[in-house]
Motif scaffolding. Structure first.
Motif, mmCIF file in Angstrom:
data_model
loop_
_atom_site.group_PDB
_atom_site.id
_atom_site.type_symbol
_atom_site.label_atom_id
_atom_site.label_comp_id
_atom_site.label_asym_id
_atom_site.label_seq_id
_atom_site.Cartn_x
_atom_site.Cartn_y
_atom_site.Cartn_z
ATOM 1 N N UNK A 186 -32.880 -43.949 -3.145
ATOM 2 C CA UNK A 186 -31.622 -43.473 -3.720
ATOM 3 C C UNK A 186 -31.837 -42.384 -4.770
ATOM 4 N N UNK A 187 -32.849 -42.576 -5.627
ATOM 5 C CA UNK A 187 -33.066 -41.592 -6.696
ATOM 6 C C UNK A 187 -34.510 -41.617 -7.162
ATOM 7 N N UNK A 188 -34.866 -40.533 -7.852
ATOM 8 C CA UNK A 188 -36.190 -40.373 -8.433
ATOM 9 C C UNK A 188 -35.993 -40.203 -9.932
ATOM 10 N N UNK A 189 -36.745 -40.952 -10.714
ATOM 11 C CA UNK A 189 -36.640 -40.856 -12.178
ATOM 12 C C UNK A 189 -37.995 -40.467 -12.757
ATOM 13 N N UNK A 218 -30.498 -45.609 -12.389
ATOM 14 C CA UNK A 218 -31.662 -45.981 -13.188
ATOM 15 C C UNK A 218 -31.849 -44.896 -14.242
ATOM 16 N N UNK A 219 -32.190 -45.297 -15.455
ATOM 17 C CA UNK A 219 -32.405 -44.331 -16.532
ATOM 18 C C UNK A 219 -33.480 -44.857 -17.468
ATOM 19 N N UNK A 220 -34.395 -43.979 -17.821
ATOM 20 C CA UNK A 220 -35.440 -44.303 -18.788
ATOM 21 C C UNK A 220 -35.104 -43.590 -20.093
ATOM 22 N N UNK A 221 -35.276 -44.280 -21.204
ATOM 23 C CA UNK A 221 -34.939 -43.720 -22.510
ATOM 24 C C UNK A 221 -35.824 -42.513 -22.827
ATOM 25 N N UNK A 222 -35.232 -41.377 -23.218
ATOM 26 C CA UNK A 222 -36.053 -40.242 -23.617
ATOM 27 C C UNK A 222 -36.761 -40.467 -24.953
ATOM 28 N N UNK A 240 -38.758 -48.129 -22.331
ATOM 29 C CA UNK A 240 -37.441 -48.757 -22.204
ATOM 30 C C UNK A 240 -36.631 -48.057 -21.120
ATOM 31 N N UNK A 241 -36.012 -48.844 -20.244
ATOM 32 C CA UNK A 241 -35.175 -48.273 -19.196
ATOM 33 C C UNK A 241 -34.121 -49.265 -18.761
ATOM 34 N N UNK A 242 -33.122 -48.762 -18.045
ATOM 35 C CA UNK A 242 -32.004 -49.584 -17.599
ATOM 36 C C UNK A 242 -31.700 -49.311 -16.140
ATOM 37 N N UNK A 243 -31.236 -50.359 -15.462
ATOM 38 C CA UNK A 243 -30.878 -50.280 -14.053
ATOM 39 C C UNK A 243 -29.537 -50.957 -13.863
ATOM 40 N N UNK A 244 -28.577 -50.241 -13.297
ATOM 41 C CA UNK A 244 -27.255 -50.789 -13.020
ATOM 42 C C UNK A 244 -27.143 -51.196 -11.567
#
Length: 195
Positions: free
Chosen positions: A99-102, A154-158, A163-167
């Motif tokens: 779905x995505x690349x982070x 998905x997002x990783x804290x800059x 730390x990261x989050x997944x919805x």
């Protein structure tokens, strides 16, 4: 001896300059990157650029991930869901879609890349995260995600790349569950429930 050195250096310098002029193609303020055809011939569905090393980019068609480390001049396949089994990374490749690349936006993250993958199992969707810490040379499956749910983002804290989050959507089209990582995406823990 000096003439021999000049003969060797000048052609190499000219070749590098010629490559820089054609790769990528520039039109005003815009750059065009030629990504090679994916093995499955699909269009690009997601991409990511390393914010601190912009010559390093990733693109996917949902099945394969290709990477460039020289600003788009050369691309190589670094991951594919095709042929994967649950013994590889926890999902069946023929039922999985990237779905995505982070790529974390912090130099302290090193060479970390995360792939958000959805596996279709009948009417159920299963979330998966696959992680590389060496720009895609090797990959490992993350642990701790629920057995069902549609992975949405998905997002990783800059500020803190560990730390990261997944919805995750469990039905109805919204984010119903939130998972978090504190180790750069290797393990995920629930931070909300359906209540």
């Amino acid at each position: 001896m000096l003439l021999l050195l000049a003969t060797v250096v000048v052609p190499n310098a000219l070749a590098i300059a010629a490559a820089a002029d054609t790769c990528p193609t520039r039109s005003g303020y815009w750059f065009t990157y030629d990504v090679p055809d994916f093995p499955s011939r699909g269009p690009i569905t997601a991409f990511a650029i390393d914010a601190f090393r912009p010559n390093k980019m990733y693109a996917t068609d949902g099945t394969d991930v290709v990477r460039t480390t020289n600003g788009g001049c050369n691309w190589e396949t670094v991951y594919s869901v095709a042929g994967k089994t649950p013994l590889d990374h926890g999902f069946r490749g023929e039922a999985a879609t990237i779905r995505s690349i982070e790529v974390p936006r912090n130099p302290a993250a090193g060479d970390t890349v995360l792939l958000l993958i959805a596996e279709q199992a009948g009417a159920t969707t299963r979330p998966h995260v696959v992680r590389s810490i060496d720009t895609g040379k090797t990959w490992t499956a993350a642990v701790g995600l629920p057995p069902a749910g549609d992975p949405e983002s998905i997002a990783i804290s800059p500020a803190a790349p560990a730390i990261g989050y997944l919805g995750i959507d469990v039905g109805g089209g919204g984010l119903d569950l939130l998972f978090a990582t504190e180790d750069g995406g290797a393990r995920w823990l629930p931070r909300s429930d359906l209540t």
